[in-house]
Structure formats: C-alpha cells, structure tokens
Scaffold this active site. Structure first.
Site, PDB file in Angstrom:
ATOM      1  N   ASP A  78       1.875  -6.736  -4.249  1.00 49.50           N
ATOM      2  CA  ASP A  78       1.444  -6.627  -2.976  1.00 49.50           C
ATOM      3  C   ASP A  78       1.867  -7.777  -2.073  1.00 49.50           C
ATOM      4  O   ASP A  78       1.988  -8.993  -2.636  1.00 49.50           O
ATOM      5  CB  ASP A  78      -0.395  -7.294  -3.413  1.00 49.50           C
ATOM      6  CG  ASP A  78      -1.186  -7.015  -2.171  1.00 49.50           C
ATOM      7  OD1 ASP A  78      -2.026  -6.142  -2.201  1.00 49.50           O
ATOM      8  OD2 ASP A  78      -1.096  -7.862  -1.237  1.00 49.50           O
ATOM      9  N   SER A  79       1.821  -7.618  -0.756  1.00 46.88           N
ATOM     10  CA  SER A  79       2.564  -8.441   0.035  1.00 46.88           C
ATOM     11  C   SER A  79       1.959  -9.989   0.197  1.00 46.88           C
ATOM     12  O   SER A  79       2.400 -10.974   0.308  1.00 46.88           O
ATOM     13  CB  SER A  79       3.168  -7.762   1.465  1.00 46.88           C
ATOM     14  OG  SER A  79       2.031  -7.983   2.351  1.00 46.88           O
ATOM     15  N   SER A  80       0.548  -9.928  -0.188  1.00 43.74           N
ATOM     16  CA  SER A  80       0.168 -11.332  -0.216  1.00 43.74           C
ATOM     17  C   SER A  80       0.714 -12.394  -1.227  1.00 43.74           C
ATOM     18  O   SER A  80       0.573 -13.591  -1.250  1.00 43.74           O
ATOM     19  CB  SER A  80      -1.303 -11.004  -0.443  1.00 43.74           C
ATOM     20  OG  SER A  80      -2.087 -10.222   0.376  1.00 43.74           O
TER      21      SER A  80
ATOM     22  N   THR B 191       1.882  -4.542   4.408  1.00 43.12           N
ATOM     23  CA  THR B 191       1.836  -4.788   5.730  1.00 43.12           C
ATOM     24  C   THR B 191       1.445  -6.413   5.935  1.00 43.12           C
ATOM     25  O   THR B 191       1.657  -7.066   6.853  1.00 43.12           O
ATOM     26  CB  THR B 191       1.019  -4.063   6.724  1.00 43.12           C
ATOM     27  OG1 THR B 191      -0.437  -4.042   5.981  1.00 43.12           O
ATOM     28  CG2 THR B 191       1.612  -2.544   6.592  1.00 43.12           C
ATOM     29  N   ASP B 192       0.834  -6.976   4.956  1.00 40.36           N
ATOM     30  CA  ASP B 192       0.114  -8.263   5.238  1.00 40.36           C
ATOM     31  C   ASP B 192       0.908  -9.220   5.542  1.00 40.36           C
ATOM     32  O   ASP B 192       0.955 -10.168   6.440  1.00 40.36           O
ATOM     33  CB  ASP B 192      -0.595  -8.750   3.809  1.00 40.36           C
ATOM     34  CG  ASP B 192      -1.795  -7.691   3.863  1.00 40.36           C
ATOM     35  OD1 ASP B 192      -2.347  -7.283   4.804  1.00 40.36           O
ATOM     36  OD2 ASP B 192      -2.577  -7.834   2.743  1.00 40.36           O
TER      37      ASP B 192
ATOM     38  N   THR C  58       0.851  -1.147  -0.155  1.00 42.09           N
ATOM     39  CA  THR C  58       0.030   0.004   0.182  1.00 42.09           C
ATOM     40  C   THR C  58       0.721   1.229   0.015  1.00 42.09           C
ATOM     41  O   THR C  58       0.483   2.296  -0.626  1.00 42.09           O
ATOM     42  CB  THR C  58      -0.959  -0.065   1.218  1.00 42.09           C
ATOM     43  OG1 THR C  58      -1.723  -1.327   1.307  1.00 42.09           O
ATOM     44  CG2 THR C  58      -1.822   1.174   1.278  1.00 42.09           C
TER      45      THR C  58
ATOM     46  N   GLN D  97      -1.812 -20.632  19.490  1.00 39.92           N
ATOM     47  CA  GLN D  97      -2.643 -19.545  18.819  1.00 39.92           C
ATOM     48  C   GLN D  97      -2.630 -18.400  19.318  1.00 39.92           C
ATOM     49  O   GLN D  97      -3.067 -17.424  18.827  1.00 39.92           O
ATOM     50  CB  GLN D  97      -4.103 -20.205  18.551  1.00 39.92           C
ATOM     51  CG  GLN D  97      -4.314 -21.272  17.836  1.00 39.92           C
ATOM     52  CD  GLN D  97      -5.412 -21.847  17.709  1.00 39.92           C
ATOM     53  OE1 GLN D  97      -6.613 -21.338  18.156  1.00 39.92           O
ATOM     54  NE2 GLN D  97      -5.839 -23.250  17.376  1.00 39.92           N
ATOM     55  N   CYS D  98      -2.156 -18.312  20.759  1.00 40.43           N
ATOM     56  CA  CYS D  98      -2.193 -16.975  21.705  1.00 40.43           C
ATOM     57  C   CYS D  98      -0.963 -16.326  21.289  1.00 40.43           C
ATOM     58  O   CYS D  98       0.200 -16.665  21.262  1.00 40.43           O
ATOM     59  CB  CYS D  98      -1.773 -17.344  23.089  1.00 40.43           C
ATOM     60  SG  CYS D  98      -3.302 -17.779  23.976  1.00 40.43           S
TER      61      CYS D  98
HETATM   62  N1  ASP Z   1      -2.414  -5.860   0.830  1.00 43.41           N
HETATM   63  C1  ASP Z   1      -1.408  -4.955   1.184  1.00 43.41           C
HETATM   64  C2  ASP Z   1       0.059  -5.588   1.134  1.00 43.41           C
HETATM   65  O1  ASP Z   1       0.295  -6.275   2.214  1.00 43.41           O
HETATM   66  C3  ASP Z   1      -1.595  -4.396   2.366  1.00 43.41           C
HETATM   67  C4  ASP Z   1      -0.797  -3.279   3.072  1.00 43.41           C
HETATM   68  O2  ASP Z   1       0.453  -2.753   2.172  1.00 43.41           O
HETATM   69  O3  ASP Z   1      -0.799  -2.553   4.048  1.00 43.41           O
HETATM   70  O4  ASP Z   1       0.691  -5.544   0.214  1.00 43.41           O
END
Ligand code: ASP
Length: 352
Positions: A71-73, A103-104, A28, A290-291
């Site tokens: 996109d980091s996904s 961020t992902d 992003t 999971q915690c």
């Molecule tokens: N989908 C975006 C990514 O991880 C979200 C972000 O950057 O905050 O690339």
C-alpha cells in the site's frame, strides 16, 4: 526485497512494435478477490484475459512485480531505490517504463524518481487506480492502457515523453509537479504550477512545448537519501512549544516551513527568534506554500520579509512532494552546505 518477472508478448503471433517494462509495486490498482472473497494482489500472468485490448498495442511487455506489493502509505526510500535500480538496469533494452503504484504517495515517488535518474531520456509513466482492476467500473484499465501507449509512443524512434510523469484520468502530468488532490473521484491528480503534458481523448494530444528535451547526458542513478528532515505546517494558534519541538529535534538537517499564501508566516518575535536559532545551528529552512498553485515570494508582504532576512530559502513554486524528496536526495548525496546552495536550482523541471 524480491520480485518476480514475467514476459507477455501482446503482439503474438506478429512482431512487437516496442518493449515496455511494467513495475508493479502495489496499491489499489492490483487488488482482486480470491475464491473466498479475500483481497489478494492481481496475478499479472492473467493480464491479457483482464485486458484483451492490450493486444492492439503490439507490445512486448515485461512485468516486474514486488513479491510483497505495498500500500503506498508504506512506501519508503528503500522502495524508490528498488524502482530506480530496476529502471536503471533495464534501461537499454526497454523503450519505456510504466510504474504501477498506490495513489496516496504516488506524487512523492514520481518526484523522487525524477531526482534519482538524471539524464533520463525515455518515458517513465507512473499510474495506478482509485478502484481495483477487478471491479467493473475500475479506472485501472484505461489508466494502464494509455500509460502503456504513452510509454511506447515515439516519433522516428525518439520517445515523445522522455521524462517521469504521472498519467491519471486522461491527463499526463509532470511527476514532480503533481499532487494527489482527490480520494473519491477518478481525477486524483493535479499540477497547478505546470501545464498538462498530454490529454487523452479520441487521440492523445501531446503538449510538446511543455515536455522536457533530453540533453544527451548519460543516465545516472542516485540512491543516497538522508531522511533527517521535517515539515512544520503553520496554522493560526501554533505555539512556541510545537515550533521548538519540531525544529529542535535531534539530528535534524532541514525543515520545510509550510507557510500561507505567497510564503507568509506569523511575524511574532518568538517565532522569528526560534527560526533564527535553528538557522544559526546550521539547519536549512525552506519556505513552501500551503497553496497548491502560485509561488512563494519572500518580501512581497511584511509577513514574509523577515523570513528572507534571517536566511529562510524560498521554495518558489515547488510542490511539497518535490521539496521533500529533493532535500532527501541532495542531503544524502552532497551534505548540508551544497544542499543549501542547490535547493532552489532546477534539477528536473520541478521549479520555476
Ligand atoms: N491506499 C492506496 C495506496 O496508495 C490507495 C490507492 O492506491 O489508490 O496504496
């Protein structure tokens, strides 16, 4: 994969105080609108127009941008390899690095880099933004400026933060202890099991006691990954069919059991027998909770005693992101048996 390289001297006409490399991978952070209202990646040659305050940092900045920002996904080990190679190849001439990333999966990338670059003695600050830099209320500007300041911070020539970190929303966290916990507000990352390394306010307060000390080793690069791993997340009602489908997947070398609380799991015979069978076939099973906060203690409750007895390895207080990337790197570099022995030994301050 290709990238472009540009140099920006923010100190001109004066002399730069430090040299920092920005590696822009996507996310992003760098999204902006073109004249037709279409989202396109930000052109870093215009960074001084967007962020005139950068001039006050007196830095010589080299920006490496992925030609196709991701996109980091869509981040894969091949991107980790590329980022770590850029750091490795430019290590001697730079004082620090800032990695701009979505961020992902940022916590996975920061964890992977911490295992890929043993001997690192310079700052690598991974950051990004929840709102694109082109937006008026974007968090991109503060995140980038402070990340650059931290990446160039030194005391008598010694970097203040010689490790892989995530900087986000005024907090500096150890990369392999961080998790994305929030997708709408700016405080996107937390490190439940390790103290904050620095807080940025009127000044940046460094928590020196928590920051790692380099051991004088030479920087190395590890880029072999083995992705034959899986995560089995437990939930009340999970059945044998699902458990077996995962742990019997062909070619699998390790499975992370995402357990409850302090590492607890159902004690049903079918469940324990399935796990036992996998261990007999040579599969590494590790126990991560999971915690987000606390640690796995196998044997604390009846419901985790049998996991220890059949040979499940405790991941203690490691994050899922650290466990995934550590397994991939250890398996890729050393194979199954050494990985079994090394998994819960600290490699980069990620556990204990
Ligand atoms: N989908 C975006 C990514 O991880 C979200 C972000 O950057 O905050 O690339």
């Amino acid at each position: 994969m290709n990238y472009t390289r540009i140099n920006i001297n923010t100190a001109q006409p004066g002399k730069a105080k430090s040299r920092v490399m920005i590696i822009y991978t996507g996310g992003t952070f760098g999204m902006t609108y073109d004249a037709n209202g279409v989202l396109i990646p930000f052109d870093f040659s215009l960074i001084l127009e967007q962020l005139p305050a950068l001039r006050n940092l007196f830095l010589e900045i080299t920006v490496i941008s992925f030609d196709h920002p991701v996109d980091s996904s869509n981040i894969q080990p091949v991107h980790w390899k590329m980022i770590s190679e850029i750091i490795f190849e430019n290590y001697e001439e730079q004082d620090g690095f800032v990695v701009l990333h979505g961020t992902d999966t940022m916590a996975f990338t920061a964890s992977a880099l911490s295992f890929m670059l043993p001997g690192l003695a310079k700052p690598v600050i991974v950051t990004g933004a929840q709102l694109p830099i082109s937006q008026p209320r974007s968090d991109a500007r503060e995140n980038l400026i402070t990340a650059l300041e931290i990446a160039s911070a030194n005391e008598n020539g010694r970097p203040l933060v010689p490790e892989i970190c995530i900087y986000f929303d005024y907090e500096l966290l150890r990369g392999n202890r961080s998790k994305k916990v929030e997708s709408m507000h700016f405080d996107a990352f937390k490190s439940e099991n390790y103290p904050t390394l620095a807080k940025a306010g009127v000044k940046i307060d460094y928590n020196t006691a928590a920051i790692s000390e380099p051991h004088g080793e030479k920087l190395r690069l590890r880029t072999s990954f083995d992705t034959d791993i899986a995560i089995l997340k437990l939930f009340p009602g999970i059945d044998k069919r699902t458990v077996d489908a995962i742990i019997n997947a062909e070619g699998l070398k390790a499975v992370i059991l995402e357990t409850y609380g302090s590492g607890n799991a159902p004690s049903s015979d079918w469940f324990i027998e399935s796990l036992k069978g996998a261990i007999k076939r040579g599969i590494i099973l590790v126990n991560i909770s999971q915690c987000p906060g606390g640690t796995v203690v196998q044997g604390k409750y009846e419901t985790s005693k049998s996991l220890a007895e059949i040979g499940v390895i405790s991941g203690e207080d490691m994050t899922m992101e650290a466990a995934v990337t550590k397994l991939m790197i250890l398996l890729g570099e050393q194979g199954v048996e050494p990985t079994r022995k090394l998994f819960n030994q600290p490699l980069a301050g990620e556990v204990g």
